[in-house]
Design an enzyme around this catalytic site. Structure first.
Site, PDB file in Angstrom:
ATOM      1  N   TYR A 101      32.325  43.339  32.447  1.00 25.79           N
ATOM      2  CA  TYR A 101      33.249  42.495  31.678  1.00 25.79           C
ATOM      3  C   TYR A 101      32.441  41.460  30.910  1.00 25.79           C
ATOM      4  O   TYR A 101      31.510  40.853  31.459  1.00 25.79           O
ATOM      5  CB  TYR A 101      34.218  41.777  32.633  1.00 25.79           C
ATOM      6  CG  TYR A 101      35.054  40.724  31.946  1.00 25.79           C
ATOM      7  CD1 TYR A 101      36.346  41.008  31.482  1.00 25.79           C
ATOM      8  CD2 TYR A 101      34.547  39.427  31.728  1.00 25.79           C
ATOM      9  CE1 TYR A 101      37.093  40.042  30.839  1.00 25.79           C
ATOM     10  CE2 TYR A 101      35.298  38.466  31.074  1.00 25.79           C
ATOM     11  CZ  TYR A 101      36.571  38.780  30.629  1.00 25.79           C
ATOM     12  OH  TYR A 101      37.316  37.838  29.977  1.00 25.79           O
ATOM     13  N   GLU A 189      36.628  39.621  23.677  1.00 26.81           N
ATOM     14  CA  GLU A 189      36.475  40.137  25.049  1.00 26.81           C
ATOM     15  C   GLU A 189      36.247  41.642  25.044  1.00 26.81           C
ATOM     16  O   GLU A 189      36.900  42.366  24.285  1.00 26.81           O
ATOM     17  CB  GLU A 189      37.757  39.816  25.842  1.00 26.81           C
ATOM     18  CG  GLU A 189      37.718  40.253  27.288  1.00 26.81           C
ATOM     19  CD  GLU A 189      39.094  40.122  27.959  1.00 26.81           C
ATOM     20  OE1 GLU A 189      39.335  39.109  28.630  1.00 26.81           O
ATOM     21  OE2 GLU A 189      39.918  41.045  27.798  1.00 26.81           O
TER      22      GLU A 189
END
Ligand code: GDP
Ligand code: MN
Length: 384
Positions: A101, A189
């Site tokens: 992530y 993101e």
């Protein structure tokens, strides 16, 4: 403005982040064509602005045309947490060895950019934060200094990224920082950011929120406007060039100046009500702008009372009052309006309004008084 995944991936490409070859499809046939073009195995992905598409059945791996057809059929029209899928993104599937992530956002408290990186990607980051907060490594980035490579490498190590992936992840962070900073995003993101079996670092998903205040620097953002997921009220407000944000209370708010509009929201809250929106008329609140504002608020069936809060400075209250009178003769309001005028020529303004003697228009001279009145009307309206 939030981008869809496929738009986010296109935006990534501008800043050198490669993603898998693919294309969008609005129909089953088109999805099959895109899958053939991307090459099997392919992945068919729902384009909705909500996370957890995978779990909701909005993402399917397919190995041939028949599977692509079946996947597209099941995903198009699917309701994912209230978002109905109208568009698909189909791309060549990647082999995954590890899922990470990575993101950049603004840390408002620290007044710095914040990079978050985790070796536990693929699941929602809120989940990681709740179950294993230490698995998320954080780095504040000063916008003046930017992100340097050494810090990116150290962050990757702190996040326990696999040794073989550290350099690649650091490179990716530098590029993602470009998306975020040069690209004027509030959020950039990648989840999952993957390590492939052959050692490459690759973005499988893209979540990008653009900072609308920077749109003047980005003529290329025009193409996103048509597809932006606005609610009906916000779309109409945007067409009318109003500074409007939809909320879910029952008191419609109109004020001149962003600061006054914010204070109006606060005062409505303070007296026990809730605002249906934020709406700043800006400087010259003439009849056109006022009509547009009333029209937008009138489309909101949650609204049970409208509060118009004007402080006359350069904009004179008598001019505003004339604007309101003209506006009210063209827009038929569904709910009562409480108007507070103060500042330059307030007395003249109030006289113009009372002379016009509209039913359902109430004039108050203080902000708190007007807010109380509007909230009282709204709560009666809601209990009827
Ligand atoms: P989200 O659930 O809405 O965030 O959608 P993502 O795009 O992040 O995809 C969810 C999950 O689907 C990923 O974490 C992967 O496990 C899986 N996935 C997505 N694309 C691929 C792919 O190309 N290959 C493989 N093997 N899995 C994929
Ligand atoms: Mn994801």
């Amino acid at each position: 403005m939030d981008l869809f995944e496929y738009q986010g991936k296109q935006y990534f490409a501008r800043y050198g982040i490669a993603t898998s070859p693919g294309g969008v499809a609005d129909t089953v046939d088109e999805a099959v064509r895109q899958a053939v073009k991307a090459g099997f195995p392919a992945v068919v992905k729902a384009q909705v602005q909500v996370g957890g598409r995978g779990k909701a059945g909005g993402i399917k791996l397919v190995n041939d045309e028949a599977e692509a057809r079946a996947a597209a059929q099941s995903i198009l029209g699917l309701d994912i947490k209230g978002h109905v899928v109208k568009r698909l993104w189909v791309e060549h599937a990647s082999d995954i060895k590890k899922e990470y992530y990575a993101s950049f956002t603004l840390d408002r408290d620290a007044k710095l950019h914040l990079c978050m990186l985790s070796a536990q990607g693929g699941v929602e980051i809120e989940e990681v934060a709740a179950t294993d907060p230490d698995a998320i490594a954080r780095l504040h980035v000063n916008p003046i200094d930017g992100l340097d490579r050494k810090d990116a490498v150290d962050l990757a190590k702190a996040a326990k990224i696999d040794d073989e992936a550290v350099e690649g992840v650091a490179d990716m962070l530098l590029k993602l920082y470009e998306v975020y900073s040069k690209g004027d995003a509030d959020l950039a993101e990648i989840n999952p950011l993957i390590l492939t079996p052959d050692g490459r670092i690759h973005a499988l998903d893209a979540k990008v929120t653009l900072d609308d205040a920077a749109s003047f620097r980005h003529p290329e953002w025009k193409e996103y406007e048509g597809t932006a997921e606005l609610d009906g009220r916000e779309r109409l407000a945007a067409e009318k060039h109003l500074n409007y944000i939809g909320l879910d209370g029952t008191v419609g708010i109109i004020a001149n100046g962003a600061g006054l509009a914010m204070s109006t929201l606060d005062v409505v809250n303070q007296v026990g009500g809730s605002a249906a929106n934020f709406l700043d008329l800006g400087g010259g609140a003439g009849a056109d702008v006022m009509s547009a504002a009333l029209e937008v608020i009138n489309t909101d069936d949650r609204v049970a009372a409208v509060l118009v809060n004007i402080f006359g400075g350069i904009t004179r209250c008598d001019e505003v009052a004339k604007g309101i009178v003209t506006a009210l003769s063209t827009v038929e309001m569904r709910s009562p309006i409480v108007i507070r005028l103060d500042g330059t020529n307030a007395d003249e303004g109030r006289k113009i309004l009372s002379d016009a003697s509209f039913s359902g228009v109430i004039i108050e001279s203080t902000m708190i008084g007007a807010a109380k009145r509007a909230v009282e009307i709204a709560s009666k309206g809601a209990s009827n």
